[in-house]
Scaffold this motif. Structure first.
Motif, PDB file in Angstrom:
ATOM      1  N   GLY A  38      -5.518 -33.582-116.216  1.00 44.39           N
ATOM      2  CA  GLY A  38      -4.486 -33.563-117.216  1.00 44.39           C
ATOM      3  C   GLY A  38      -5.041 -32.669-118.603  1.00 44.39           C
ATOM      4  N   MET A  39      -4.029 -32.512-119.451  1.00 46.94           N
ATOM      5  CA  MET A  39      -4.284 -31.589-120.503  1.00 46.94           C
ATOM      6  C   MET A  39      -5.523 -31.827-121.461  1.00 46.94           C
ATOM      7  N   LYS A  40      -5.882 -33.323-121.394  1.00 48.31           N
ATOM      8  CA  LYS A  40      -6.819 -33.606-122.082  1.00 48.31           C
ATOM      9  C   LYS A  40      -8.224 -33.861-121.423  1.00 48.31           C
ATOM     10  N   GLY A  41      -8.465 -33.516-120.094  1.00 43.30           N
ATOM     11  CA  GLY A  41      -9.403 -33.336-119.598  1.00 43.30           C
ATOM     12  C   GLY A  41     -10.018 -34.696-119.202  1.00 43.30           C
ATOM     13  N   SER A  42      -9.217 -35.515-118.769  1.00 41.34           N
ATOM     14  CA  SER A  42      -9.805 -37.084-118.461  1.00 41.34           C
ATOM     15  C   SER A  42     -10.680 -37.287-117.212  1.00 41.34           C
ATOM     16  N   PHE A  43     -11.722 -36.798-117.331  1.00 42.47           N
ATOM     17  CA  PHE A  43     -12.799 -36.727-115.992  1.00 42.47           C
ATOM     18  C   PHE A  43     -13.122 -38.292-115.802  1.00 42.47           C
ATOM     19  N   GLY A  44     -12.865 -38.682-114.617  1.00 44.44           N
ATOM     20  CA  GLY A  44     -13.455 -40.147-114.325  1.00 44.44           C
ATOM     21  C   GLY A  44     -12.300 -41.172-114.413  1.00 44.44           C
ATOM     22  N   ALA A  45     -11.349 -40.717-115.282  1.00 50.11           N
ATOM     23  CA  ALA A  45     -10.076 -41.689-115.340  1.00 50.11           C
ATOM     24  C   ALA A  45      -9.456 -42.363-114.134  1.00 50.11           C
ATOM     25  N   PRO A  46      -9.410 -43.504-113.801  1.00 51.46           N
ATOM     26  CA  PRO A  46      -8.509 -44.199-112.698  1.00 51.46           C
ATOM     27  C   PRO A  46      -7.085 -43.941-112.839  1.00 51.46           C
ATOM     28  N   ARG A  47      -6.324 -43.564-111.679  1.00 52.45           N
ATOM     29  CA  ARG A  47      -5.123 -43.600-111.429  1.00 52.45           C
ATOM     30  C   ARG A  47      -4.339 -42.106-111.810  1.00 52.45           C
ATOM     31  N   GLU A  48      -4.704 -41.557-113.091  1.00 55.40           N
ATOM     32  CA  GLU A  48      -4.190 -40.382-113.367  1.00 55.40           C
ATOM     33  C   GLU A  48      -4.286 -39.462-112.349  1.00 55.40           C
ATOM     34  N   PRO A  49      -5.464 -39.210-111.774  1.00 56.04           N
ATOM     35  CA  PRO A  49      -5.495 -38.084-110.811  1.00 56.04           C
ATOM     36  C   PRO A  49      -4.410 -38.324-109.478  1.00 56.04           C
ATOM     37  N   GLY A  50      -4.162 -39.570-109.246  1.00 56.24           N
ATOM     38  CA  GLY A  50      -3.267 -39.774-108.332  1.00 56.24           C
ATOM     39  C   GLY A  50      -1.835 -39.562-108.588  1.00 56.24           C
TER      40      GLY A  50
END
Length: 420
Positions: free
Chosen positions: A125-137
């Motif tokens: 995403g735009m904020k670089g949410s490395f490691g966040a769950p579900r967002e990559p999906g």
């Protein structure tokens, strides 16, 4: 990128705008491919509408083909800074030293050589949410929806879609595969390859903290504190000023640079009480539990590749992820590799990974689920021949030559079990 004021009115995956782009290796060697960037509506961790970007690629000179599959490659972005997003680092005349995506591009190009279309979403995403769950999906699956509706690719609603990713990209691929049955059931996902997929990010965080790979958990903390108020509050209460400065610094670093600079950094030195004590608090344990993979069942078959002696992702956590998938009814072929380490398995397993996905695209019969521990995933006639092709593709990428390969329909079965 400017987001429409009425973004919430768009359906997930709706194409907002597109542009033609030039891709290059390391920002300097132009690639002879057709490439576009698509902006589309997706969701953040809390289901709020947002704009996302994917880079979609066709081989040079590709003509419309109803049998062309779409490969969704989830890159090991592994960073907070937006300067490591694939939509930036793959473009011509960009500077992104230390980006992993640039190192993956010669391997991704092997799918183009097969005549496939490829989509590479900015899944952080735009904020670089490395490691966040579900967002990559969300971002990967919505990127597929956008690609299917983008006329120049010549795809259609029943296009065969394959997933592939390694390490941080394997984790993102696992999220996409897990979420697809409920979030994007209309997509024709035929198979997913998860390489070293970080089955339990919380366990990885604890094990790597203070090690030579401590840059990874520091970047995850820097990203996740923006998403989880309880984590942010705990850090604010216990972190010393130099710890705040450390997290602010790591937010701006590409992954390879962060690993070098943060090697051996113990976060305990920057806290008023031990990190283990903070992580044991119920609210923080809930955050770590939210990151765990394998709690939802992918509907498509999986090939999971994992080094036995992985110095970054413990093999045991991936074993447990595989067992959770199987208990939920997912078909899993699991190959554990004794000779490879975390940094060599991706290139060495590329022939097996693409061969297995080719079989899924061709609807070849699946062998029964299996777990095999092998000397090397590259020691077999098909894989050795494939590695020669991987080297040839890398040379073509490095010199900017066209990626010329066999037509889509001519690839034969790749027997993974025999290769293993």
């Amino acid at each position: 990128m400017r987001c429409p004021a009425d973004i919430a009115a768009y359906a997930p995956g709706s194409l907002i705008r597109s542009r033609r782009v030039e891709l290059s290796l390391f920002g300097s060697v132009r690639q002879q491919v057709q490439a576009w960037q698509l902006a589309y509506r997706s969701n953040d961790l809390f289901g709020r509408a947002e704009i996302a970007i994917t880079t979609v690629v066709l081989p040079a000179g590709a003509v419309a083909d109803p049998d062309r599959p779409l490969l969704l490659f989830q890159s090991a972005i592994d960073s907070v800074t937006e300067r490591c997003a694939p939509s930036y680092v793959l473009r011509h005349h960009t500077r992104a030293p230390g980006s992993i995506t640039r190192l993956e591009w010669p391997l991704i190009a092997n799918a183009l050589r097969r005549g496939w279309a490829v989509g590479i979403a900015d899944h952080g995403g735009m904020k670089g949410s490395f490691g966040a769950p579900r967002e990559p999906g969300y971002r990967s699956l919505d990127g597929a929806r956008a690609a299917l509706s983008f006329m120049p690719l010549g795809l259609h609603p029943r296009t065969s879609i394959a997933l592939w990713g390694y390490s941080g990209g394997g984790m993102a691929t696992a999220w996409a595969a897990e979420m697809a049955p409920s979030y994007a059931p209309e997509l024709n996902l035929v198979g997913a390859v998860l390489g070293a997929p970080v089955g339990d990010p919380g366990e990885v965080f604890l094990r790597l903290h203070g090690s030579r790979f401590s840059g990874f958990p520091l970047m995850v903390v820097a990203a996740l504190r923006r998403l989880y108020p309880d984590l942010d509050a705990a850090l604010d209460a216990d972190i010393l000023p130099e710890g705040q400065a450390l997290l602010a610094a790591v937010e701006k670093l590409p992954p390879i640079v962060a690993l070098l600079r943060m090697s051996g950094q113990s976060f305990d030195e920057h806290l008023r009480r031990p990190l283990d004590e903070i992580l044991a608090e119920p609210k923080i344990r809930a955050v770590l539990d939210d990151l765990r993979l394998g709690l939802s069942a992918p509907a498509c078959p999986l090939l999971v590749m994992q080094p036995v002696d992985d110095q970054v992702i413990h093999c045991g956590s991936v074993d447990e992820q595989v067992e959770r998938y199987r208990a939920a009814g997912t078909h899993v072929t699991y190959v554990r590799d004794r000779m490879s380490d975390h940094f060599t398995l991706l290139p060495l397993s590329t022939p097996m990974s693409l061969g297995w996905l080719s079989d899924r695209i061709a609807a070849n019969p699946l062998a029964p689920p299996s777990t095999r521990t092998v000397l090397s995933s590259s020691i077999s006639a098909p894989s050795l021949r494939g590695l020669i092709g991987v080297v040839g593709t890398a040379l073509a990428v490095a010199t900017g030559r066209p990626l010329i390969g066999a037509p889509i329909a001519s690839r034969g079965p790749h027997p993974v079990e025999k290769a293993a």
